[in-house]
Write a protein that holds these residues in place. Structure first.
Motif, PDB file in Angstrom:
ATOM      1  N   GLN A 146       0.827  -1.210   0.000  1.00  0.00           N
ATOM      2  CA  GLN A 146       0.000   0.000   0.000  1.00  0.00           C
ATOM      3  C   GLN A 146       0.857   1.254   0.000  1.00  0.00           C
ATOM      4  O   GLN A 146       0.583   2.222  -0.731  1.00  0.00           O
ATOM      5  N   GLU A 182       2.533   1.813  -3.392  1.00  0.00           N
ATOM      6  CA  GLU A 182       1.592   2.397  -4.362  1.00  0.00           C
ATOM      7  C   GLU A 182       1.495   3.908  -4.164  1.00  0.00           C
ATOM      8  O   GLU A 182       1.499   4.677  -5.135  1.00  0.00           O
ATOM      9  N   THR A 183       1.406   4.342  -2.901  1.00  0.00           N
ATOM     10  CA  THR A 183       1.334   5.776  -2.625  1.00  0.00           C
ATOM     11  C   THR A 183       2.618   6.476  -3.058  1.00  0.00           C
ATOM     12  O   THR A 183       2.581   7.565  -3.638  1.00  0.00           O
ATOM     13  N   GLN A 190       4.656   5.633  -5.410  1.00  0.00           N
ATOM     14  CA  GLN A 190       4.695   5.729  -6.873  1.00  0.00           C
ATOM     15  C   GLN A 190       3.828   6.883  -7.378  1.00  0.00           C
ATOM     16  O   GLN A 190       4.186   7.583  -8.332  1.00  0.00           O
ATOM     17  N   LYS A 191       2.689   7.109  -6.698  1.00  0.00           N
ATOM     18  CA  LYS A 191       1.836   8.243  -7.076  1.00  0.00           C
ATOM     19  C   LYS A 191       2.520   9.571  -6.726  1.00  0.00           C
ATOM     20  O   LYS A 191       2.386  10.554  -7.454  1.00  0.00           O
TER      21      LYS A 191
END
Length: 381
Positions: free
Chosen positions: A315, A318-319, A321-322
């Motif tokens: 999780q 993913e953050t 990468q954003k």
């Protein structure tokens, strides 16, 4: 203390046992490792293995008379020296031996801050004084009482000033079967005259998985909680165990929410958020900022194309990468520098409301208005 009680360091344990079994025990050794690596615990386990009356292939037996005395740190041939906060010029480590035994048995991964809590330190500076050096010489001039070896473990020789030169002769030419074990964290702060007379054993930091697995198995932490603490501790098991006593949950969401408010320049919403951070307590504030610095560092690795070096749960990855879509490396470096400055001031009891409001405004300037503070510019190749 047995080798099995120490996390990781399998290669070092095997090397130490081999030196005993092959009769290659150097009389003066320096265990050099960062805080939380287990260097002090390794020195005690090594001394116990040397004195064990029924050595096993991979450890001391733990049940013989010698091992039982070692477990209480009360063996007549085991001596300790360590920094203390002297009230009188003739104070030595023996003055504080009861506190030392209590501290080490409770915290095998002892740090100077933890040790300070066991003493009436007031505003005194820790040191190893000349009276202690004379006491060491006196201890080591005697023959072993029960075991083959007499062992002295000197923790943090960095706190030996020039008085440490009084120990040179006893280190270089000790009595037969006398073992001198120094346990240090910073090689550059040790007297060169002492350093040159010891055999160096380098002890590395613990790995991420070693810390995480230990927290899961020994302290019944969930995989996610153990992963976050292992990530924050950066291989320092002392820090990891301290974090277990604190509320380390929710740092990721809290930090990302903070960055979103700053990126959106939402001043009215930042004010209550700052109040929330200010009420967290100093240790949680420090851990929160440490998490932020680590998270930004992982974002930098992603932006630099080194994603294989990133250690983040799915999780959080993913953050991260954003985040790389709204932030570049110069901005990330500038934010990291601001967080590190804030951590420095939190440690020194700065007003938390003013501090977190100020750093929030600095992050707004960096993320929203792309204004990089002087001195943090990134120079591309």
């Amino acid at each position: 203390m047995q080798f099995k009680d120490i996390v990781g360091q399998a290669a070092i344990k095997q090397r130490l046992m081999n030196s005993v079994n092959e009769n290659r025990v150097s009389h003066a050794q320096l265990f050099l490792g960062p805080e939380g690596s287990g260097s002090l615990a390794l020195a005690v386990a090594y001394a116990q293995y040397l004195s064990c009356e029924d050595k096993q292939p991979e450890d001391s037996c733990g049940v013989c008379s010698s091992c039982r005395k070692y477990q209480k740190l009360m063996h007549p041939d085991l001596h300790f020296s360590y920094p203390f906060f002297a009230k009188h010029k003739d104070d030595t480590s023996l003055t504080f031996i009861e506190q030392w035994r209590e501290a080490f048995i409770a915290h095998p991964y002892l740090s100077l801050d933890i040790w300070r809590d066991y003493l009436d330190a007031e505003n005194k500076q820790a040191n190893i004084n000349i009276a202690e050096c004379h006491q060491i010489i006196k201890k080591l001039s005697l023959k072993p009482f029960e075991s083959t070896y007499k062992v002295l473990i000197l923790w943090l020789p960095e706190y030996l000033d020039k008085e440490g030169n009084a120990l040179l002769k006893i280190i270089e030419e000790p009595q037969p079967n006398t073992l001198f074990l120094l346990v240090a964290q910073n090689q550059d702060q040790i007297l060169n005259t002492i350093l040159s007379r010891t055999q160096l054993i380098k002890i590395p930091s613990l790995g991420y998985n070693e810390v995480k697995d230990h927290l899961v198995e020994k302290y019944n932490q969930t995989e996610d909680a153990a992963a976050q603490i292992a990530y924050l501790s950066n291989g320092n098991l002392t820090d990891a165990l301290i974090m277990l006593q604190q509320d380390t949950k929710g740092y990721h969401k809290l930090f990302v929410d903070w960055l979103r408010l700053c990126f959106g320049n939402k001043g009215l919403e930042i004010l209550p958020f700052v109040d929330q951070l200010a009420k967290m307590g100093r240790e949680n504030q420090k851990n929160f900022l440490r998490y932020g610095v680590s998270f930004i560092r992982e974002c930098c690795l992603l932006m630099a194309g080194a994603g294989n070096l990133v250690h983040l749960p799915a999780q959080e990855l993913e953050t991260a990468q954003k985040m790389t879509n709204v932030m570049n490396i110069p901005q990330a470096q500038a934010i990291s520098a601001e967080l590190e400055k804030t951590h420095y001031h939190v440690e020194r009891n700065a007003n938390p409301k003013i501090l977190f409001l100020d750093v929030s405004l600095q992050i707004i300037k960096i993320l929203k208005f792309k204004t990089i503070p002087q001195g943090t510019q990134y120079i591309p190749n």
